[in-house]
Design a protein around this motif. Structure first.
Motif, mmCIF file in Angstrom:
data_model
loop_
_atom_site.group_PDB
_atom_site.id
_atom_site.type_symbol
_atom_site.label_atom_id
_atom_site.label_comp_id
_atom_site.label_asym_id
_atom_site.label_seq_id
_atom_site.Cartn_x
_atom_site.Cartn_y
_atom_site.Cartn_z
ATOM 1 N N LEU A 1 -72.973 -4.981 24.197
ATOM 2 C CA LEU A 1 -72.964 -5.606 22.879
ATOM 3 C C LEU A 1 -74.052 -6.658 22.774
ATOM 4 N N ARG A 2 -74.302 -7.332 23.873
ATOM 5 C CA ARG A 2 -75.297 -8.404 23.865
ATOM 6 C C ARG A 2 -76.722 -7.849 23.836
ATOM 7 N N TYR A 3 -76.909 -6.682 24.479
ATOM 8 C CA TYR A 3 -78.260 -6.082 24.531
ATOM 9 C C TYR A 3 -78.158 -4.636 24.048
ATOM 10 N N PRO A 4 -77.984 -4.443 22.739
ATOM 11 C CA PRO A 4 -77.720 -3.085 22.227
ATOM 12 C C PRO A 4 -78.875 -2.106 22.430
ATOM 13 N N ARG A 5 -80.077 -2.594 22.735
ATOM 14 C CA ARG A 5 -81.211 -1.683 22.945
ATOM 15 C C ARG A 5 -81.607 -1.599 24.418
ATOM 16 N N SER A 6 -80.864 -2.220 25.273
ATOM 17 C CA SER A 6 -81.244 -2.225 26.693
ATOM 18 C C SER A 6 -80.987 -0.866 27.342
ATOM 19 N N PRO A 7 -81.922 -0.392 28.149
ATOM 20 C CA PRO A 7 -81.690 0.861 28.889
ATOM 21 C C PRO A 7 -80.722 0.671 30.058
ATOM 22 N N LEU A 8 -80.259 -0.555 30.266
ATOM 23 C CA LEU A 8 -79.367 -0.834 31.394
ATOM 24 C C LEU A 8 -77.895 -0.855 30.987
ATOM 25 N N ARG A 9 -77.591 -0.462 29.751
ATOM 26 C CA ARG A 9 -76.201 -0.568 29.274
ATOM 27 C C ARG A 9 -75.259 0.319 30.072
ATOM 28 N N ASP A 10 -75.669 1.559 30.380
ATOM 29 C CA ASP A 10 -74.790 2.427 31.174
ATOM 30 C C ASP A 10 -74.601 1.860 32.578
ATOM 31 N N GLN A 11 -75.665 1.298 33.120
ATOM 32 C CA GLN A 11 -75.571 0.696 34.456
ATOM 33 C C GLN A 11 -74.590 -0.474 34.453
#
Length: 607
Positions: free
Chosen positions: A546-556
């Motif tokens: 939620l804090r970084y909705p465009r981050s590629p690390l969300r799944d991680q």
């Protein structure tokens, strides 16, 4: 259902048939040319076009089996079953009926839809030569091809009664019972087979392997061989089979009991227990593995005492790397005891190396690690493990803050090994040193070489570091946020997690919306977990998407959150929810296979 004998066999048979000296060479060559044309048409699926060629060939040389067989196949492929049946009838001799032809006739009748006619043909095949085992074999194989398992079983059971030979077709029956889900009968057949020939144990296990995913098969096997062991306690094949079934069923405690008995029965002096311990350790059944190794250590006269000692050290070491501090101390004691008790054993270099790694990575005693590595390199400089020791000397220098010595160690290693996993690891460490030092262009040059080989062990790490550098340069010419982040990574590599976390906390406040903010947050969460603060780490990770909705690390971030719930907090229901959230929100994540496996394990579906 199409039958296609190997083309090479057909051609060989044809050449043999046409090579009879009574035939003129020219006509035979023409026949061969026409047959090859027909073969080409068959291979391209042009059955209708091949048909007139094969019919003419068969008319001219009905004695050539290949012409008959190919023509029958074409009739079958075109579903002209009546023509195929007439072909067979033309070769049947009423005075001496051929079981193979009758079985084939039954198969074609079955494919035509005439089930009663098929059964009559198969019965006629058996009646043609009821005292020959080959008769039953050809009929049952035909039924097996048609997947009529029940009928095939009845044919083989009838063969055993008629031939008064209970050992005939045992393996065939066992296989058919398994295919038909009749696991109790299958296991009984395999037991009978082993009773006759215990040397074929490995063969039986190979035959059973495809069915071992079925719990019913495993349980049936266990029941059968438990009874067999009770009836014949001195039969080692039955005990070995029972142990194997326990292992395949994940029951390592009961398997250990069987191995103990086998070890005594065969006077193996711990060899079988050691074999079991290594299997159990590799499968993660560490308690059973440890018990087996401790059993061996009780046998003071066994020749494998050194191996048991060393393997017990490895087992504790494995637990130590998972964070068990008690296991770390036990591993240290086992390795030290081994080195003191068996100074001339071939495993001494490995024990020295493992003990050094334990001191460096788990117990965080760099001086002890340095001494052990020095001894190893002094006494065993040409041993293969010495190269690993030289690599770890570089890591040790890095941990103690001597970056120049670390760089020199990795450069020497890279120069001497040049290629292979250790050379690639050394190059990656050199890239990290450049990264820590803020020499990002130099780091990228090393990483570019590593990512060219996607199959290397460090390729993924190298790619991740390259992306980190490329995506987080700026905003000033000194790349200040990235440099500060790199310094925190260096503190982490030097086993200074508190200092690294303090540094990142300050950096997090300063970077604002800089692209590196998500990397900083993820690293903070990892450090919090490492410092024994899993709840704080979990909060950071769960809010990460939620804090970084465009981050590629969300799944991680979700994956690492679920790992904390599963392993640190032991909240399996919450872990399953988080893993499921990852599956739903990031269906294209490369983590999906690992996540599915973890969900299955948590649900006990692999048990």
């Amino acid at each position: 259902m199409r039958r296609r004998p190997a083309r090479t066999f057909c051609l060989a048979a044809l050449l043999l048939a046409l090579s009879t000296p009574s035939r003129a060479q020219a006509p035979d060559s023409l026949l061969m040319a026409r047959y090859r044309t027909a073969e080409q048409l068959l291979r391209s699926g042009q059955y209708q076009q091949a048909l007139p060629l094969l019919e003419s060939l068969y008319r001219e040389r009905s004695d050539v089996y290949v012409f008959y067989d190919r023509l029958k196949q074409v009739y079958e492929n075109l579903k002209r079953y009546d023509d195929a049946l007439r072909l067979i009838e033309s070769r049947l001799d009423a005075r001496a009926p051929n079981p193979a032809l009758l079985a084939e006739k039954g198969r074609l009748l079955y494919l035509k839809g005439d089930e009663a006619g098929a059964e009559a043909a198969w019965e006629a095949a058996i009646q043609a030569a009821p005292q020959q085992s080959g008769t039953y074999r050809v009929v049952y194989q035909t039924l097996l091809e048609l997947r009529r398992f029940d009928e095939a079983i009845r044919v083989l059971e009838r063969a055993r009664r008629t031939l008064s030979n209970p050992s005939v077709f045992l393996l065939d029956l066992a296989y058919l019972y398994s295919l038909d889900g009749r696991y109790e009968e299958a296991m009984e057949s395999y037991r009978e087979f082993l009773q006759q020939d215990a040397r074929r144990l490995g063969f039986v296990q190979t035959r059973l392997e495809p069915f071992m995913d079925e719990a019913a098969a495993r349980e049936a096997g266990i029941a059968v061989f438990e009874r067999a062991v009770r009836r014949e306690p001195l039969n080692p094949a039955f005990r070995q089979m029972l142990a194997w079934l326990y292992l395949r069923n994940g029951d390592y405690d009961r398997a250990l009991d069987v191995y103990r008995a086998l070890d005594r029965l065969q006077q193996a002096q711990g060899q079988l227990l050691l074999q079991f311990a290594l299997q159990a350790r590799d499968a993660g059944a560490l308690d059973a593995a440890r018990t087996a190794l401790e059993d061996i250590l009780q046998q003071s006269s066994t020749s494998i005492l050194p191996e048991a000692h060393y393997e017990l050290g490895r087992l504790y070491e494995q637990q130590a790397h998972d964070g068990d501090t008690t296991a770390a101390r036990l591993a240290r004691r086992m390795y030290r005891d081994f080195l003191a008790a068996f100074p001339g054993h071939p495993l001494v270099p490995d024990a020295l190396y493992r003990l050094a790694r334990l001191e460096l990575d788990v117990l965080h005693h760099p001086q002890a690690a340095d001494s052990l590595l020095a001894v190893l390199l002094d006494r065993y400089a040409d041993h293969e493990v010495a190269w690993q020791a030289r690599f770890d000397q570089g890591r040790l220098a890095l941990q103690t803050g001597d970056l120049s010595a670390a760089r020199l160690a990795f450069l020497r290693l890279l120069d001497e090994r040049r290629t292979g996993p250790l050379a690639e690891a050394a190059r990656y460490q050199l890239a990290l040193l450049d990264f820590y030092d803020g020499a990002f262009e130099a780091a990228l040059a090393q990483l570019d070489i590593l990512v060219e080989d996607a199959a290397s062990d460090v390729a993924n790490d190298a790619l991740a570091l390259r992306l980190l550098i490329q995506e987080n340069r700026g905003p000033d010419s000194l790349d200040t946020p990235l440099r500060r982040y790199a310094q925190a990574r260096l503190l982490m590599a030097q086993n200074r997690p508190e200092a690294a976390l303090d540094s990142l906390n300050v950096l997090q406040q300063d970077v604002g919306m800089h692209p590196i903010a998500d990397d900083v947050t993820l690293l903070r969460a990892r450090l919090l977990r490492r410092l024994g603060r899993p709840t704080e780490a979990l909060a950071l990770l769960l809010e990460f998407p939620l804090r970084y909705p465009r981050s590629p690390l969300r799944d991680q971030s979700l994956y690492e959150a679920a790992r904390i719930q599963e392993e640190d907090l032991r909240d399996h229901a919450a872990a399953i929810d988080t893993y499921t959230r990852l599956l739903t929100e990031f269906p294209g994540s490369p983590l999906i296979p690992e996540v599915r496996t973890r969900i299955r394990n948590l649900r006990g579906e692999d048990a």
